[in-house]
Design a protein around this motif. Structure first.
Motif, PDB file in Angstrom:
ATOM      1  N   VAL A   1       0.751  -1.242  -0.005  1.00  0.00           N
ATOM      2  CA  VAL A   1      -0.093   0.062   0.083  1.00  0.00           C
ATOM      3  C   VAL A   1       0.885   1.377   0.001  1.00  0.00           C
ATOM      4  O   VAL A   1       0.533   2.233  -0.815  1.00  0.00           O
ATOM      5  CB  VAL A   1      -0.869   0.139   1.132  1.00  0.00           C
ATOM      6  CG1 VAL A   1      -1.880   1.213   0.995  1.00  0.00           C
ATOM      7  CG2 VAL A   1      -1.697  -1.343   1.238  1.00  0.00           C
ATOM      8  N   VAL A   2       2.025   1.359   0.914  1.00  0.00           N
ATOM      9  CA  VAL A   2       2.749   2.259   0.879  1.00  0.00           C
ATOM     10  C   VAL A   2       3.207   2.580  -0.457  1.00  0.00           C
ATOM     11  O   VAL A   2       3.522   3.630  -0.918  1.00  0.00           O
ATOM     12  CB  VAL A   2       4.090   2.061   1.902  1.00  0.00           C
ATOM     13  CG1 VAL A   2       5.028   3.347   1.721  1.00  0.00           C
ATOM     14  CG2 VAL A   2       3.530   2.050   3.315  1.00  0.00           C
ATOM     15  N   LYS A   3       3.869   1.529  -1.232  1.00  0.00           N
ATOM     16  CA  LYS A   3       4.356   1.470  -2.713  1.00  0.00           C
ATOM     17  C   LYS A   3       3.286   2.361  -3.624  1.00  0.00           C
ATOM     18  O   LYS A   3       3.978   3.257  -4.380  1.00  0.00           O
ATOM     19  CB  LYS A   3       4.694   0.165  -3.015  1.00  0.00           C
ATOM     20  CG  LYS A   3       4.932   0.015  -4.291  1.00  0.00           C
ATOM     21  CD  LYS A   3       5.580  -1.458  -4.973  1.00  0.00           C
ATOM     22  CE  LYS A   3       5.841  -1.593  -6.170  1.00  0.00           C
ATOM     23  NZ  LYS A   3       6.088  -2.910  -6.690  1.00  0.00           N
ATOM     24  N   LYS A   4       1.961   2.031  -3.432  1.00  0.00           N
ATOM     25  CA  LYS A   4       1.131   2.750  -4.177  1.00  0.00           C
ATOM     26  C   LYS A   4       1.013   4.029  -3.937  1.00  0.00           C
ATOM     27  O   LYS A   4       0.926   5.158  -4.886  1.00  0.00           O
ATOM     28  CB  LYS A   4      -0.092   2.040  -4.234  1.00  0.00           C
ATOM     29  CG  LYS A   4      -0.404   0.807  -4.617  1.00  0.00           C
ATOM     30  CD  LYS A   4      -1.598  -0.123  -4.481  1.00  0.00           C
ATOM     31  CE  LYS A   4      -1.687  -1.415  -5.053  1.00  0.00           C
ATOM     32  NZ  LYS A   4      -2.980  -2.033  -4.723  1.00  0.00           N
ATOM     33  N   VAL A   5       1.087   4.429  -2.534  1.00  0.00           N
ATOM     34  CA  VAL A   5       0.963   5.952  -2.150  1.00  0.00           C
ATOM     35  C   VAL A   5       2.105   6.619  -2.838  1.00  0.00           C
ATOM     36  O   VAL A   5       2.243   7.787  -3.142  1.00  0.00           O
ATOM     37  CB  VAL A   5       0.909   6.246  -0.691  1.00  0.00           C
ATOM     38  CG1 VAL A   5       1.075   7.522  -0.302  1.00  0.00           C
ATOM     39  CG2 VAL A   5      -0.664   5.319  -0.254  1.00  0.00           C
ATOM     40  N   ALA A   6       3.263   5.957  -2.466  1.00  0.00           N
ATOM     41  CA  ALA A   6       4.656   6.790  -2.878  1.00  0.00           C
ATOM     42  C   ALA A   6       4.707   6.937  -4.396  1.00  0.00           C
ATOM     43  O   ALA A   6       5.470   7.910  -4.727  1.00  0.00           O
ATOM     44  CB  ALA A   6       5.740   5.675  -2.351  1.00  0.00           C
ATOM     45  N   ALA A   7       4.025   6.074  -5.355  1.00  0.00           N
ATOM     46  CA  ALA A   7       4.276   6.046  -6.590  1.00  0.00           C
ATOM     47  C   ALA A   7       3.552   7.473  -7.193  1.00  0.00           C
ATOM     48  O   ALA A   7       4.094   7.964  -7.970  1.00  0.00           O
ATOM     49  CB  ALA A   7       3.803   4.859  -7.389  1.00  0.00           C
ATOM     50  N   SER A   8       2.520   7.522  -6.324  1.00  0.00           N
ATOM     51  CA  SER A   8       1.827   8.886  -6.777  1.00  0.00           C
ATOM     52  C   SER A   8       2.478  10.113  -6.592  1.00  0.00           C
ATOM     53  O   SER A   8       1.955  11.105  -6.896  1.00  0.00           O
ATOM     54  CB  SER A   8       0.354   8.857  -6.135  1.00  0.00           C
ATOM     55  OG  SER A   8       0.317   8.983  -5.107  1.00  0.00           O
ATOM     56  N   ARG A   9       3.448  10.120  -5.939  1.00  0.00           N
ATOM     57  CA  ARG A   9       4.234  11.157  -5.164  1.00  0.00           C
ATOM     58  C   ARG A   9       5.736  11.069  -5.927  1.00  0.00           C
ATOM     59  O   ARG A   9       6.505  11.985  -5.348  1.00  0.00           O
ATOM     60  CB  ARG A   9       4.296  11.193  -3.801  1.00  0.00           C
ATOM     61  CG  ARG A   9       2.806  11.057  -3.134  1.00  0.00           C
ATOM     62  CD  ARG A   9       2.904  11.194  -1.572  1.00  0.00           C
ATOM     63  NE  ARG A   9       1.522  11.248  -1.004  1.00  0.00           N
ATOM     64  CZ  ARG A   9       1.470  11.042   0.416  1.00  0.00           C
ATOM     65  NH1 ARG A   9       2.555  11.243   1.232  1.00  0.00           N
ATOM     66  NH2 ARG A   9       0.271  11.098   0.922  1.00  0.00           N
ATOM     67  N   GLY A  10       5.818  10.324  -6.851  1.00  0.00           N
ATOM     68  CA  GLY A  10       7.291  10.304  -7.435  1.00  0.00           C
ATOM     69  C   GLY A  10       8.274   9.476  -6.974  1.00  0.00           C
ATOM     70  O   GLY A  10       9.414   9.745  -7.309  1.00  0.00           O
ATOM     71  N   LEU A  11       7.822   8.519  -6.036  1.00  0.00           N
ATOM     72  CA  LEU A  11       9.080   7.652  -5.417  1.00  0.00           C
ATOM     73  C   LEU A  11       8.492   6.056  -5.705  1.00  0.00           C
ATOM     74  O   LEU A  11       7.526   5.661  -5.392  1.00  0.00           O
ATOM     75  CB  LEU A  11       9.043   7.612  -4.056  1.00  0.00           C
ATOM     76  CG  LEU A  11       9.927   6.850  -3.333  1.00  0.00           C
ATOM     77  CD1 LEU A  11      11.254   7.225  -3.457  1.00  0.00           C
ATOM     78  CD2 LEU A  11      10.061   6.757  -1.782  1.00  0.00           C
ATOM     79  N   ASP A  12       9.453   5.420  -6.386  1.00  0.00           N
ATOM     80  CA  ASP A  12       9.098   4.186  -6.747  1.00  0.00           C
ATOM     81  C   ASP A  12       9.850   3.302  -5.707  1.00  0.00           C
ATOM     82  O   ASP A  12      10.760   3.315  -5.488  1.00  0.00           O
ATOM     83  CB  ASP A  12       9.722   3.877  -8.420  1.00  0.00           C
ATOM     84  CG  ASP A  12       9.493   2.496  -8.621  1.00  0.00           C
ATOM     85  OD1 ASP A  12       8.288   1.955  -8.639  1.00  0.00           O
ATOM     86  OD2 ASP A  12      10.469   1.574  -9.241  1.00  0.00           O
TER      87      ASP A  12
END
Length: 254
Positions: free
Chosen positions: A34-45
């Protein structure tokens, strides 16, 4: 600046930075998805790397095979550092979850017979955690009930003559069939189909020292991606997932 140079600069700034975050399989890995999905929307893979034990994730972080990990509490990290000298630091808390002890034979600790076999983790901090639960509920006495590094040698009173068996933390759920009582870390309990909030016959105090953490190498602690990782973890989306998926077994600390 030429149009080509500007296009190259914009392409570079739009490319997400990639970090590898280690976690034990089960709840920690689920939460990181879930953290991964949130981070992806903010520019962190984020690439989530799963492990089956508690030793390798810190070793992998120290050896630069990971950028961060999320699987442990601070007493465990400090114990690892004391043995290895790894330059790893806590950068944030993640989740809290009072650990429990389980039995297929008995419904309460008072029912344990003399000489009952009790399985605990064989790593120092999680072994201490199991002993501290028993001490909290009066089954044993420890030299220092607050010492997060307590071992079997620190038991000063054992009126039921409990017999302790030390096993790898990941193997503890399998021992339920063979012993009278088992102290199981919650991520492994959930992975084994147990609900710590319901199935455990006793728990540790909720305000103990065992809050889980995010850890990185000391040299990286001030890098921008660390703040991005923390912010993604400490997001409303992750908190909502915890509430829906774990229903009180794992609690947000932010």
């Amino acid at each position: 600046m030429t149009a080509i140079a500007l296009a190259a600069l914009l392409a570079g700034s739009a490319r997400a930075e990639t970090i590898r975050v280690g976690a034990t399989g089960g709840p920690h890995a689920e939460i990181l998805d879930v953290v991964k999905k949130v981070a992806a929307s903010r520019g962190l893979d984020i690439k989530v790397v799963e492990f089956t034990d508690y030793v390798v994730p810190n070793q992998a972080l120290a050896l630069k095979d990971l950028e961060a990990n999320s699987f442990q509490h601070e007493p465990y990290l400090k114990n690892q550092i004391s043995k290895t000298g790894w330059k790893i630091v806590k950068v944030a808390t993640t989740i809290a979850s009072p650990q429990g002890v389980y039995s297929l034979k008995y419904k309460k600790l008072a029912d344990l017979p003399e000489g009952a076999r009790v399985a605990i983790a064989n790593d120092p901090s999680n072994g201490a955690r199991g002993l501290m639960i028993l001490a909290l509920h009066g089954l044993i006495k420890l030299k220092d009930p607050t010492n997060v590094a307590s071992t079997i040698a620190d038991i000063t009173d054992n009126p039921k003559k409990l017999r302790f068996i030390e096993l790898d933390a990941a193997q503890l759920p399998r021992s339920l069939q063979d012993v009278d009582l088992v102290s199981i870390n919650n991520n492994y309990a959930v992975q084994a189909g147990l609900n710590p909030a319901v199935d455990a016959i006793a728990h540790e105090a909720a305000d103990g020292p065992w809050v889980n953490i995010l850890a990185v190498r000391e040299e990286d602690r001030d890098k921008p991606w660390v703040k991005q990782l923390i912010d993604a973890y400490h997001s409303d989306e992750v908190k909502a997932f915890l509430n829906q998926r774990f229903k009180g077994t794992y609690i947000a600390t932010w």
